[in-house]
Design a protein around this motif. Structure first.
Motif, mmCIF file in Angstrom:
data_model
loop_
_atom_site.group_PDB
_atom_site.id
_atom_site.type_symbol
_atom_site.label_atom_id
_atom_site.label_comp_id
_atom_site.label_asym_id
_atom_site.label_seq_id
_atom_site.Cartn_x
_atom_site.Cartn_y
_atom_site.Cartn_z
ATOM 1 N N GLY A 3 -3.804 5.014 -18.683
ATOM 2 C CA GLY A 3 -2.264 5.928 -18.457
ATOM 3 C C GLY A 3 -1.261 5.694 -19.107
ATOM 4 N N ASP A 4 -0.250 6.004 -19.333
ATOM 5 C CA ASP A 4 0.844 5.726 -20.054
ATOM 6 C C ASP A 4 1.767 4.562 -19.245
ATOM 7 O OD1 ASP A 4 2.685 6.130 -22.160
ATOM 8 O OD2 ASP A 4 3.523 7.944 -21.955
ATOM 9 N N SER A 5 2.339 3.753 -19.699
ATOM 10 C CA SER A 5 3.090 2.668 -19.199
ATOM 11 C C SER A 5 4.110 3.384 -18.044
ATOM 12 C CB SER A 5 4.041 1.797 -20.178
ATOM 13 O OG SER A 5 3.139 1.472 -21.214
ATOM 14 N N CYS A 6 4.295 2.811 -17.086
ATOM 15 C CA CYS A 6 5.463 3.356 -16.208
ATOM 16 C C CYS A 6 5.797 2.431 -14.918
ATOM 17 C CB CYS A 6 5.032 4.686 -15.641
ATOM 18 S SG CYS A 6 3.626 4.960 -14.625
ATOM 19 N N ILE A 7 6.667 2.769 -14.293
ATOM 20 C CA ILE A 7 7.227 2.096 -13.007
ATOM 21 C C ILE A 7 6.777 3.212 -11.994
ATOM 22 C CG2 ILE A 7 8.547 1.191 -11.440
ATOM 23 C CD1 ILE A 7 7.963 -0.439 -14.013
ATOM 24 N N MET A 8 6.182 3.129 -10.982
ATOM 25 C CA MET A 8 5.606 4.228 -9.981
ATOM 26 C C MET A 8 6.433 3.853 -8.773
ATOM 27 S SD MET A 8 2.070 5.149 -8.539
ATOM 28 C CE MET A 8 1.927 6.498 -7.233
ATOM 29 N N VAL A 9 7.345 4.873 -8.509
ATOM 30 C CA VAL A 9 8.155 4.726 -6.948
ATOM 31 C C VAL A 9 7.506 5.582 -5.986
ATOM 32 C CG1 VAL A 9 10.490 5.097 -6.243
ATOM 33 C CG2 VAL A 9 10.256 4.150 -8.527
ATOM 34 N N ILE A 10 7.253 4.806 -5.049
ATOM 35 C CA ILE A 10 6.650 5.534 -3.731
ATOM 36 C C ILE A 10 7.682 5.774 -2.552
ATOM 37 C CG2 ILE A 10 4.797 5.844 -2.233
ATOM 38 C CD1 ILE A 10 3.037 4.131 -4.017
ATOM 39 N N PHE A 11 8.136 6.940 -2.550
ATOM 40 C CA PHE A 11 8.999 7.227 -1.266
ATOM 41 C C PHE A 11 8.084 7.502 -0.148
ATOM 42 C CE2 PHE A 11 11.812 8.403 -4.787
ATOM 43 C CZ PHE A 11 12.835 7.671 -4.552
ATOM 44 N N GLY A 12 8.370 6.757 0.923
ATOM 45 C CA GLY A 12 7.552 6.786 2.205
ATOM 46 C C GLY A 12 6.358 5.997 2.132
ATOM 47 N N ALA A 13 6.462 4.526 1.546
ATOM 48 C CA ALA A 13 5.437 3.618 1.267
ATOM 49 C C ALA A 13 5.163 3.129 2.514
ATOM 50 C CB ALA A 13 6.160 2.487 0.392
ATOM 51 N N SER A 14 5.692 3.075 3.586
ATOM 52 C CA SER A 14 5.245 2.401 4.793
ATOM 53 C C SER A 14 4.406 3.643 5.610
ATOM 54 C CB SER A 14 6.214 1.919 5.701
ATOM 55 O OG SER A 14 7.253 3.000 6.053
ATOM 56 N N GLY A 15 4.013 4.613 5.097
ATOM 57 C CA GLY A 15 3.557 5.581 5.797
ATOM 58 C C GLY A 15 1.623 5.514 5.499
ATOM 59 N N ASP A 16 1.284 6.623 6.299
ATOM 60 C CA ASP A 16 -0.152 6.680 6.077
ATOM 61 C C ASP A 16 -0.838 7.070 4.680
ATOM 62 O OD1 ASP A 16 -1.266 6.394 8.609
ATOM 63 O OD2 ASP A 16 -2.309 8.228 8.686
ATOM 64 N N LEU A 17 -0.054 8.031 4.079
ATOM 65 C CA LEU A 17 -0.736 8.360 2.798
ATOM 66 C C LEU A 17 -0.829 7.107 1.542
ATOM 67 C CD1 LEU A 17 -1.336 11.102 1.210
ATOM 68 C CD2 LEU A 17 0.659 10.780 0.005
ATOM 69 N N THR A 18 0.220 6.519 1.897
ATOM 70 C CA THR A 18 0.438 5.248 0.898
ATOM 71 C C THR A 18 -0.843 4.442 1.169
ATOM 72 O OG1 THR A 18 2.535 5.459 1.024
ATOM 73 C CG2 THR A 18 1.708 3.574 0.020
ATOM 74 N N LYS A 19 -0.987 4.167 2.541
ATOM 75 C CA LYS A 19 -2.241 2.956 2.612
ATOM 76 C C LYS A 19 -3.425 3.586 2.583
ATOM 77 C CE LYS A 19 -2.239 3.153 7.882
ATOM 78 N NZ LYS A 19 -1.309 2.392 9.020
ATOM 79 N N ARG A 20 -3.535 4.711 3.273
ATOM 80 C CA ARG A 20 -5.081 5.371 3.040
ATOM 81 C C ARG A 20 -5.458 5.876 1.759
ATOM 82 N NH1 ARG A 20 -7.294 6.977 7.935
ATOM 83 N NH2 ARG A 20 -5.546 6.455 9.701
ATOM 84 N N LEU A 21 -4.591 6.499 0.867
ATOM 85 C CA LEU A 21 -4.906 7.022 -0.248
ATOM 86 C C LEU A 21 -4.320 6.555 -1.553
ATOM 87 C CD1 LEU A 21 -4.992 10.616 1.393
ATOM 88 C CD2 LEU A 21 -6.935 9.583 0.742
ATOM 89 N N LEU A 22 -3.073 6.500 -1.446
ATOM 90 C CA LEU A 22 -2.365 6.231 -2.841
ATOM 91 C C LEU A 22 -2.748 4.622 -3.219
ATOM 92 C CD1 LEU A 22 1.237 7.750 -2.330
ATOM 93 C CD2 LEU A 22 -0.824 8.740 -3.147
ATOM 94 N N VAL A 23 -2.650 3.755 -2.599
ATOM 95 C CA VAL A 23 -2.915 2.259 -2.920
ATOM 96 C C VAL A 23 -4.650 2.302 -3.268
ATOM 97 C CG1 VAL A 23 -3.012 -0.183 -2.349
ATOM 98 C CG2 VAL A 23 -0.895 1.292 -2.098
ATOM 99 N N PRO A 24 -5.400 2.623 -2.264
ATOM 100 C CA PRO A 24 -6.768 2.699 -2.840
ATOM 101 C C PRO A 24 -7.119 3.434 -4.009
ATOM 102 C CG PRO A 24 -6.708 3.216 -0.337
ATOM 103 C CD PRO A 24 -5.052 3.235 -1.016
ATOM 104 N N ALA A 25 -6.244 4.565 -4.316
ATOM 105 C CA ALA A 25 -6.490 5.256 -5.555
ATOM 106 C C ALA A 25 -6.086 4.328 -6.737
ATOM 107 C CB ALA A 25 -5.672 6.624 -5.588
ATOM 108 N N LEU A 26 -5.014 3.837 -6.433
ATOM 109 C CA LEU A 26 -4.459 3.013 -7.755
ATOM 110 C C LEU A 26 -5.368 1.913 -7.940
ATOM 111 C CD1 LEU A 26 -0.392 2.586 -6.678
ATOM 112 C CD2 LEU A 26 -1.506 3.799 -8.814
ATOM 113 N N TYR A 27 -6.120 1.232 -6.898
ATOM 114 C CA TYR A 27 -6.998 0.290 -7.205
ATOM 115 C C TYR A 27 -8.091 0.807 -7.676
ATOM 116 C CZ TYR A 27 -10.967 -2.614 -5.718
ATOM 117 O OH TYR A 27 -12.095 -3.633 -5.922
#
Ligand code: BG6
Length: 496
Positions: A3-27
């Motif tokens: 994907g295109d170079s970027c900085i991704m900012v996650i609002f609500g990074a301590s929540g459920d969505l981030t740990k369950r879905l967003l970070v695993p998806a990034l991985y």
């Protein structure tokens, strides 16, 4: 490619969505070589954490929520070293200034070109504030693209969705806003378009002359389980039908788009949703059934409390955990073809399917033969958990007389394709990085879908449901849902 170079900012990074879905998806994206080298993530939330603490948390969580068999330590540390964190209250302007400083620093450290992807993993009540504060903090002056991913729910009715759109569009243009509907990320949903427009065998029959009716089912076996606070204000119409199911319906019924470009597809979906008949509240009542589960036993044998006994649910709640609707699409292709939708929680089995029921062939040749009842063709899109497509047709039973029987042919994804299991969010994040909005909803689409749902919401809100609870947890849903089709001389095809 990545994907295109970027900085991704996650609002609500301590929540459920981030740990369950967003970070695993990034991985997963990192494992597949789909993240750019020039990339970093900034998490922001209320939790008092620093970058080290955030990394430690994510490193622990990925071991639980990783969707692949084994964690590739190399790939993970590549991603982990790019995770950053800043504490902040979303109403506080100084938090945005700190965020801005951090993004500036990472942008130069990683040469990300000033591209920023904002992910709103927060309740919708915060979307407006965050959009505004980002603007005030001067994020608009970064040289690259700025895109914002907005999570569901998008409003709770037509008026609130319109207000939300106004708030967001006061600071962003439509082509910067990516509204998530995770059903659009499902392979089997995307395949509806490939199937319809990549084959010659079915599309010529895809209309009122040949199709008797269409059924969409999203059965869930899970109950509300701890989400009562959210769900009791929502109900299945808002939670599943207005968003996920109407998006699927648009794919099944829309006209061929001019191209597969995002707006060509979304234009056709919008046209289709605009053609769905808008009922009066009285008509909505006559064309729907609502249900709420009582105590019962789930398919796996575990007991399930009644919905009204769930945590954070009102003891006299009128919220529907099941609904069945009969809709009509008032356009040339679909005039008077009923579209039946149903979805519910705490049902006997999980299964999402689209059934296209064709009309019966002329029976004249089989009259007077022992062929019995002649059935008609059916096409079934198995969306989940089974993934595939099935056709049901008539064949001759072997023997000296002409006798027909329904048989089936089935394509199963697993037999033809091998794909690593993901979270479903990979394609969302990646598409946004690439500026491809195909899988995201648009202002007009969201509002049209609310317009369709609104008369049902109004009708149900103004009339209590005296028969609630009207189905047992672990059952097939309320009996009235079967009557809805029986009145039309039809029946639901069960997901088996
Ligand atoms: C979510 C709903 O949008 O979709 C949930 O809020 C529901 O209530 C979920 O369970 C279903 O998604 P999936 O992908 O499991 O079918």
């Amino acid at each position: 490619g990545p994907g295109d170079s970027c900085i991704m900012v996650i609002f609500g990074a301590s929540g459920d969505l981030t740990k369950r879905l967003l970070v695993p998806a990034l991985y997963n994206l990192a494992c597949d070589g789909l993240l750019p080298e020039r990339f970093a993530v900034v998490g922001i939330a209320l939790d008092e954490l620093d970058t080290e603490g955030f990394r430690a948390r994510m490193a622990e969580d990925i071991r639980r929520f990783n969707t692949r068999k084994e964690l590739d330590e190399g790939r993970w540390s590549w991603l982990e070293s790019r995770l950053h964190y800043t504490t902040g209250n979303f109403g506080d302007e100084s938090a945005y200034l700190r965020l801005r400083e951090l993004v500036e620093q990472l942008n130069s450290q990683y040469s990300a070109g000033g591209n920023i992807l904002f992910y709103m993993a927060v309740p919708p009540s915060l979307f407006g504030t965050i959009s505004e504060k980002l603007n005030v903090a001067g994020f608009g002056t970064f040289p690259g693209w700025k895109r914002i991913i907005v999570e569901k729910p998008f409003g709770t009715d037509l008026a609130s969705a319109q207000a939300l759109n106004r708030e967001i569009l006061a600071h962003w243009s439509e082509d910067q806003v990516y509204r998530v509907d995770h059903y659009l990320g499902k392979e089997t949903v995307q395949n509806i378009l490939a199937f319809r427009f990549g084959n010659e065998m079915f599309e010529p029959l895809w209309n009122r002359k040949h199709i008797d009716h269409i059924q969409l089912t999203v059965n869930e076996a899970v109950s509300v389980e701890g989400r009562g606070g959210y769900y009791d204000k929502s109900g299945v119409l808002r939670d599943m039908i207005q968003n996920h199911m109407l998006q699927m319906l648009a794919y099944v019924c829309m006209e061929p788009p001019a191209s597969f470009a995002a707006d060509d597809i979304r234009d056709e979906k919008a046209k289709l949703l605009r053609a769905v008949r808008l009922f009066t509240p009285e008509q909505a009542l006559a064309n729907s059934v609502r249900g709420q589960y009582g105590a019962g036993t789930k398919a796996d044998g575990t007991p399930c409390p009644a919905y009204r006994e769930e945590q954070d649910v009102a003891r006299d709640s009128n919220t529907e955990t099941f609904a069945a609707l009969r809709l009509f699409i008032d356009n040339w292709r679909w005039e008077s073809v009923p579209i039946y939708l149903r979805s519910g929680k705490a049902l006997w089995k999980r299964g999402t399917e689209v059934v296209v029921q064709f009309k019966r062939a002329p029976g004249v040749l089989f009259r007077g033969t022992p062929s019995g009842h002649m059935s008609s063709n059916r096409l079934v899109f198995h969306i989940q958990p089974d993934q595939g497509i099935e056709t049901i047709f008539q064949a001759k039973v072997p023997g000296p007389v002409m006798r027909l029987q329904s048989v089936n042919m089935r394509f199963s994804y697993g037999d033809s394709f091998r794909a690593a299991r993901g979270t479903g969010y990979e394609v969302m994040i990646y598409s946004c990085m690439m500026g491809d909005a195909t899988l995201f909803s648009r202002t007009d689409l969201v509002e049209s879908a609310w317009r369709i749902a609104q008369p049902f919401l109004d009708a149900w809100a103004s009339r209590p449901a005296p028969d609630f609870p009207n189905y047992d947890a672990g059952s097939w849903g309320p009996v009235a849902a079967y009557d809805l089709l029986e009145r039309d001389g039809r029946r639901w095809y069960e997901v088996i």
